[in-house]
Design an enzyme around this catalytic site. Structure first.
Site, PDB file in Angstrom:
ATOM      1  N   ASP A  10      -1.652  16.483  -7.388  1.00 51.47           N
ATOM      2  CA  ASP A  10      -0.968  15.798  -6.299  1.00 51.47           C
ATOM      3  C   ASP A  10      -1.820  15.983  -5.050  1.00 51.47           C
ATOM      4  O   ASP A  10      -1.914  17.090  -4.518  1.00 51.47           O
ATOM      5  CB  ASP A  10       0.423  16.409  -6.115  1.00 51.47           C
ATOM      6  CG  ASP A  10       1.214  15.787  -4.978  1.00 51.47           C
ATOM      7  OD1 ASP A  10       0.642  15.038  -4.155  1.00 51.47           O
ATOM      8  OD2 ASP A  10       2.424  16.080  -4.904  1.00 51.47           O
ATOM      9  N   ILE A  11      -2.456  14.925  -4.601  1.00 51.13           N
ATOM     10  CA  ILE A  11      -3.386  15.033  -3.479  1.00 51.13           C
ATOM     11  C   ILE A  11      -2.698  15.527  -2.203  1.00 51.13           C
ATOM     12  O   ILE A  11      -3.330  16.132  -1.351  1.00 51.13           O
ATOM     13  CB  ILE A  11      -4.139  13.701  -3.254  1.00 51.13           C
ATOM     14  CG1 ILE A  11      -5.431  13.940  -2.467  1.00 51.13           C
ATOM     15  CG2 ILE A  11      -3.242  12.649  -2.598  1.00 51.13           C
ATOM     16  CD1 ILE A  11      -6.429  12.832  -2.548  1.00 51.13           C
ATOM     17  N   GLY A  32       2.535   3.983  -3.077  1.00 44.62           N
ATOM     18  CA  GLY A  32       1.571   4.795  -3.815  1.00 44.62           C
ATOM     19  C   GLY A  32       1.090   5.997  -3.026  1.00 44.62           C
ATOM     20  O   GLY A  32       1.866   6.680  -2.356  1.00 44.62           O
ATOM     21  N   ASP A  34      -0.697   6.141  -0.358  1.00 47.13           N
ATOM     22  CA  ASP A  34      -0.500   5.937   1.075  1.00 47.13           C
ATOM     23  C   ASP A  34       0.888   6.406   1.514  1.00 47.13           C
ATOM     24  O   ASP A  34       1.034   7.182   2.460  1.00 47.13           O
ATOM     25  CB  ASP A  34      -0.709   4.459   1.398  1.00 47.13           C
ATOM     26  CG  ASP A  34      -0.812   4.155   2.880  1.00 47.13           C
ATOM     27  OD1 ASP A  34      -0.951   5.083   3.694  1.00 47.13           O
ATOM     28  OD2 ASP A  34      -0.752   2.959   3.223  1.00 47.13           O
ATOM     29  N   SER A 117      -7.804   1.877  -4.760  1.00 50.02           N
ATOM     30  CA  SER A 117      -7.576   0.473  -5.159  1.00 50.02           C
ATOM     31  C   SER A 117      -7.087   0.275  -6.594  1.00 50.02           C
ATOM     32  O   SER A 117      -6.917  -0.856  -7.025  1.00 50.02           O
ATOM     33  CB  SER A 117      -8.830  -0.393  -4.940  1.00 50.02           C
ATOM     34  OG  SER A 117      -8.985  -0.683  -3.572  1.00 50.02           O
ATOM     35  N   THR A 118      -6.842   1.342  -7.343  1.00 54.35           N
ATOM     36  CA  THR A 118      -6.446   1.173  -8.750  1.00 54.35           C
ATOM     37  C   THR A 118      -4.937   1.115  -8.958  1.00 54.35           C
ATOM     38  O   THR A 118      -4.494   0.938 -10.086  1.00 54.35           O
ATOM     39  CB  THR A 118      -7.033   2.286  -9.635  1.00 54.35           C
ATOM     40  OG1 THR A 118      -6.576   3.561  -9.169  1.00 54.35           O
ATOM     41  CG2 THR A 118      -8.551   2.247  -9.614  1.00 54.35           C
ATOM     42  N   VAL A 120      -1.512  -0.518  -6.710  1.00 51.49           N
ATOM     43  CA  VAL A 120      -0.971  -1.851  -6.418  1.00 51.49           C
ATOM     44  C   VAL A 120      -2.061  -2.878  -6.101  1.00 51.49           C
ATOM     45  O   VAL A 120      -1.819  -4.072  -6.215  1.00 51.49           O
ATOM     46  CB  VAL A 120       0.085  -1.828  -5.278  1.00 51.49           C
ATOM     47  CG1 VAL A 120       1.292  -1.007  -5.674  1.00 51.49           C
ATOM     48  CG2 VAL A 120      -0.509  -1.327  -3.979  1.00 51.49           C
ATOM     49  N   TYR A 121      -3.272  -2.427  -5.741  1.00 48.98           N
ATOM     50  CA  TYR A 121      -4.357  -3.368  -5.456  1.00 48.98           C
ATOM     51  C   TYR A 121      -5.030  -3.870  -6.727  1.00 48.98           C
ATOM     52  O   TYR A 121      -5.854  -4.779  -6.675  1.00 48.98           O
ATOM     53  CB  TYR A 121      -5.381  -2.748  -4.518  1.00 48.98           C
ATOM     54  CG  TYR A 121      -4.941  -2.712  -3.062  1.00 48.98           C
ATOM     55  CD1 TYR A 121      -3.630  -3.000  -2.678  1.00 48.98           C
ATOM     56  CD2 TYR A 121      -5.837  -2.390  -2.065  1.00 48.98           C
ATOM     57  CE1 TYR A 121      -3.243  -2.968  -1.359  1.00 48.98           C
ATOM     58  CE2 TYR A 121      -5.457  -2.350  -0.725  1.00 48.98           C
ATOM     59  CZ  TYR A 121      -4.152  -2.645  -0.388  1.00 48.98           C
ATOM     60  OH  TYR A 121      -3.771  -2.621   0.934  1.00 48.98           O
TER      61      TYR A 121
END
Length: 178
Positions: A10-11, A32, A34, A117-118, A120-121
């Site tokens: 968990d970042i 996500g 963010d 970007s992996t 929802v993007y």
């Protein structure tokens, strides 16, 4: 390379001096990674982000970490996947380079990245891993800082894709060190 590793975690709980936020261009929070970073950092992060005027895709901006264990957050908007022929790879590589350049300029010694970007993007994970790893390893080869960089994957499946890609791209370098 001894300065780079891949792990599952968990970042928002990272002990790195700086963590990277896979942000949107407004920098005002989203879903996500963010959303998780904004929730964990508390209202101070959003207040500071409001003063930054957003951020272009592929660039990075630095804020404080507020209620996070990390001292700093490096915000970088990744590209939205549009099939791979709209410059997505160059923009994604720029996300990683921009974060590392900003970290180096601030004297940051440890940086943890999510898989930009992996989510929802929609960037395909294996392709994103190849771009990310090349950008990170190329940077580390030519710069003393940061001293440690980690790819913090949210799932074991993602970490396995990163490990396999790393082994495919850098197996020769590992063999040379033995």
């Amino acid at each position: 390379m001894d300065r780079f590793s891949i792990l599952v975690g968990d970042i928002t709980k990272s002990d790195a001096q700086a963590i990277v936020n896979a942000a949107n261009t407004t920098l005002l929070g989203g879903s996500g990674v963010d959303g998780a970073i904004h929730r964990s950092a508390g209202p101070g992060l959003l207040a500071e982000c409001r003063t930054l005027g957003g951020c272009e895709t592929g660039r990075a901006k630095l804020t404080g970490g507020y209620d996070l264990p990390a001292r700093y957050v490096l915000h970088t908007p990744g590209p939205i996947w549009r099939g791979g022929d709209q410059g997505e790879a160059a923009l994604l590589a720029s996300c990683y380079r921009s974060c590392l350049e900003l970290a180096e300029a601030r004297g940051v010694e440890t940086v943890d990245f999510p898989s930009i970007s992996t989510g929802v993007y929609g960037y395909p994970l294996a392709q994103a891993a190849a771009v990310a790893l090349k950008a990170i390893m190329d940077f580390l080869r030519d710069h003393a800082l940061p001293r440690r960089v980690r790819m913090v994957c949210h799932t074991e499946r993602a970490a396995e894709v990163y490990r396999q890609t790393y082994n495919m791209l850098y197996a020769g370098e590992k063999a040379e060190r033995l």
